[in-house]
Structure formats: structure tokens, C-alpha cells
Design an enzyme around this catalytic site. Structure first.
Site, PDB file in Angstrom:
ATOM      1  CD  GLN A  36      -2.453   1.355   2.772  1.00  0.00           C
ATOM      2  OE1 GLN A  36      -2.203   0.924   3.697  1.00  0.00           O
ATOM      3  NE2 GLN A  36      -3.944   1.292   2.409  1.00  0.00           N
ATOM      4  CB  CYS A  65      -4.695   6.977   6.141  1.00  0.00           C
ATOM      5  SG  CYS A  65      -3.673   7.555   7.416  1.00  0.00           S
ATOM      6  CE  LYS A 105      -8.901   0.988   4.917  1.00  0.00           C
ATOM      7  NZ  LYS A 105      -7.710   1.128   6.173  1.00  0.00           N
ATOM      8  CG  HIS A 133     -12.900   2.785   7.627  1.00  0.00           C
ATOM      9  ND1 HIS A 133     -11.812   2.575   7.816  1.00  0.00           N
ATOM     10  CD2 HIS A 133     -14.128   3.465   7.948  1.00  0.00           C
ATOM     11  CE1 HIS A 133     -11.674   3.024   9.214  1.00  0.00           C
ATOM     12  NE2 HIS A 133     -13.517   2.788   9.148  1.00  0.00           N
TER      13      HIS A 133
HETATM   14  C1  LIG Z   1      -2.301   2.269  14.502  1.00  0.00           C
HETATM   15  C2  LIG Z   1      -3.204   2.280  13.337  1.00  0.00           C
HETATM   16  C3  LIG Z   1      -2.914   1.983  11.952  1.00  0.00           C
HETATM   17  C4  LIG Z   1      -3.167   2.061  11.413  1.00  0.00           C
HETATM   18  N1  LIG Z   1      -2.707   2.044   9.164  1.00  0.00           N
HETATM   19  C5  LIG Z   1      -3.505   1.028   8.380  1.00  0.00           C
HETATM   20  C6  LIG Z   1      -3.190   1.277   6.694  1.00  0.00           C
HETATM   21  O1  LIG Z   1      -1.430   1.431   6.999  1.00  0.00           O
HETATM   22  N2  LIG Z   1      -3.530   1.996   6.342  1.00  0.00           N
HETATM   23  C7  LIG Z   1      -4.316   1.731   6.137  1.00  0.00           C
HETATM   24  O2  LIG Z   1      -5.345   1.385   5.080  1.00  0.00           O
HETATM   25  N3  LIG Z   1      -5.618   1.351   7.153  1.00  0.00           N
HETATM   26  C8  LIG Z   1      -4.491   1.510   8.273  1.00  0.00           C
HETATM   27  N4  LIG Z   1      -5.285   1.286   9.359  1.00  0.00           N
HETATM   28  C9  LIG Z   1      -6.815   1.376   9.486  1.00  0.00           C
HETATM   29  C10 LIG Z   1      -7.684  -0.290   9.637  1.00  0.00           C
HETATM   30  O3  LIG Z   1      -6.997  -0.520   8.768  1.00  0.00           O
HETATM   31  C11 LIG Z   1      -8.965   0.212   9.552  1.00  0.00           C
HETATM   32  O4  LIG Z   1      -9.269   0.248   8.312  1.00  0.00           O
HETATM   33  C12 LIG Z   1      -9.588   1.003  10.440  1.00  0.00           C
HETATM   34  O5  LIG Z   1      -8.855   0.689  12.539  1.00  0.00           O
HETATM   35  C13 LIG Z   1     -10.842   0.085  11.064  1.00  0.00           C
HETATM   36  O6  LIG Z   1     -11.536   1.271  11.521  1.00  0.00           O
HETATM   37  P1  LIG Z   1     -11.776   1.294  12.607  1.00  0.00           P
HETATM   38  O7  LIG Z   1     -10.955   1.735  13.588  1.00  0.00           O
HETATM   39  O8  LIG Z   1     -13.312   3.159  12.121  1.00  0.00           O
HETATM   40  O9  LIG Z   1     -13.314   0.705  13.006  1.00  0.00           O
HETATM   41  C14 LIG Z   1      -4.356   1.864  11.434  1.00  0.00           C
HETATM   42  C15 LIG Z   1      -5.425   2.027  11.845  1.00  0.00           C
HETATM   43  C16 LIG Z   1      -4.558   1.995  12.512  1.00  0.00           C
HETATM   44  C17 LIG Z   1      -5.575   1.732  14.494  1.00  0.00           C
END
Ligand SMILES: Cc1cc2nc3c(=O)[nH]c(=O)nc-3n(C[C@H](O)[C@H](O)[C@H](O)COP(=O)(O)O)c2cc1C
Length: 164
Positions: A36, A65, A105, A133
Site C-alpha cells: 500500500q 487515512c 482503499k 471503510h
Molecule cells: C494504528 C493504526 C494503523 C493503521 N494503518 C493503516 C494503514 O497503514 N493502511 C490502511 O489502509 N489502514 C490503516 N489503518 C486503518 C485500519 O486498517 C482499519 O481501516 C481501521 O482500523 C478500522 O476502522 P476503525 O478503526 O474505524 O474501526 C490503521 C489503523 C490503526 C488504528
């Protein structure tokens, strides 16, 4: 998630093999593997994707993000209001003929129709799969449940697989 800008700069300084290793290390067993990237510069993102295409099974672009760093550096969900930049990124990836599929995404926008505008744009430029998301980009984090109804509607309307 790798910042395309940093990978490209690293490879310019250290050469591609060492430059990639500073940001991306994998093993033969780590398959299937999706790399990604985030960023807003179409040519940098296409260049970064070309650097790792032989080491992965797909390239994913982070348009989801919601963090401050994404706002400051203009990537992730902060591009959802910039369809021209999204278009240019995916056009550049399509022109790069990567030989691996490109994924995206996203987060949901205010309405289904706004979200579908992004989905249609991604489909137009050959994106093979979209992760949605189910929270809006306005830093909803865990303050609200994910909107599974809108995801269901997106799944019905989209021509590519949608995962959430
Ligand atoms: C610490 C952390 C790092 C994350 N890093 C990424 C990432 O590198 N790429 C990505 O697509 N989503 C990332 N996410 C989002 C998660 O993949 C996921 O979409 C999200 O945690 C789920 O949604 P919610 O936390 O709102 O329930 C990250 C989330 C957290 C908490």
C-alpha cells in the site's frame, strides 16, 4: 503503508535494491502480498509502484487515512475531495502498465452519490478491488458504528469487488 515520496527518494540516494529495503522488507512466504502506498503526486506514486511490482501481487492506494499526518502531507482520505488528483494518480498507475492489479482503499463520503462518484472514477481507471471503510473521513474513528447500509448499496452498484 509506504509514502511513495520516501521510497522514490530513497532509491535515488541508495539505488533501488538498498533504497527499497529501507522501507519494504518481505519474505518468499509472505504471499499473497499487497503493497500500500500513500501520496498525492501521480508520477511519484507510479514510480514507487514500478519499483515494487515484481515483489508483490497487487498495489493498493490509501485514500482512507484520516490522521493529521495525512492532512498535513495531503494523502489518504484528504484526497477524497480532490477528484482531479485521484484521477491523475490512477491514470498514471494505468499508464505504468504494472502487470499487477491496482486496488484502492477509501472511506465513505457524506452521501452515497458522492461515494459512488469516487468508486466510478476508480473503476474508470482500472482499479480491480476497492476496500471501503464504513466511516466518514471526518475523524469518526470509533465514535460511530460503521455504516454497513451504505456499503451494501455500494456493493450492489459497483462493478468491482468491494470489501469492508
Ligand atoms: C494504528 C493504526 C494503523 C493503521 N494503518 C493503516 C494503514 O497503514 N493502511 C490502511 O489502509 N489502514 C490503516 N489503518 C486503518 C485500519 O486498517 C482499519 O481501516 C481501521 O482500523 C478500522 O476502522 P476503525 O478503526 O474505524 O474501526 C490503521 C489503523 C490503526 C488504528
Amino acid at each position: 503503508m509506504i509514502r511513495a515520496k520516501r521510497l522514490v527518494a530513497s532509491c535515488k540516494i541508495h539505488g533501488s535494491e538498498q533504497g527499497i529495503r529501507k522501507y519494504f522488507v518481505t519474505t518468499a512466504e509472505d504471499r499473497p502480498l499487497v503493497v500500500q502506498f500513500c501520496g498525492h503526486n501521480p508520477s511519484e506514486i507510479a514510480e514507487a509502484a514500478k519499483l515494487v511490482r515484481s515483489m508483490c501481487d497487487a498495489i493498493d492506494i490509501n485514500l482512507g487515512c484520516p490522521q493529521k499526518c495525512a492532512k498535513d502531507e495531503k494523502f489518504g482520505s484528504f484526497l477524497l475531495d480532490e477528484p482531479k488528483i485521484i484521477e491523475d494518480i490512477f491514470k498514471a498507475l494505468q499508464s505504468a502498465n504494472l502487470s499487477v492489479p491496482v486496488f484502492a482503499k477509501i472511506r465513505i463520503s457524506q452521501t452515497l452519490s458522492e461515494t459512488m462518484n469516487i468508486v466510478r472514477l476508480l473503476e474508470k481507471y482500472g482499479v480491480s478491488l476497492i476496500t471501503v471503510h464504513g466511516r466518514r473521513k471526518e475523524r469518526e474513528f470509533h465514535t460511530k458504528p460503521a455504516d454497513l447500509d451504505i456499503i451494501k448499496q455500494i456493493k450492489q452498484l459497483a462493478t468491482v469487488p468491494i470489501i469492508c
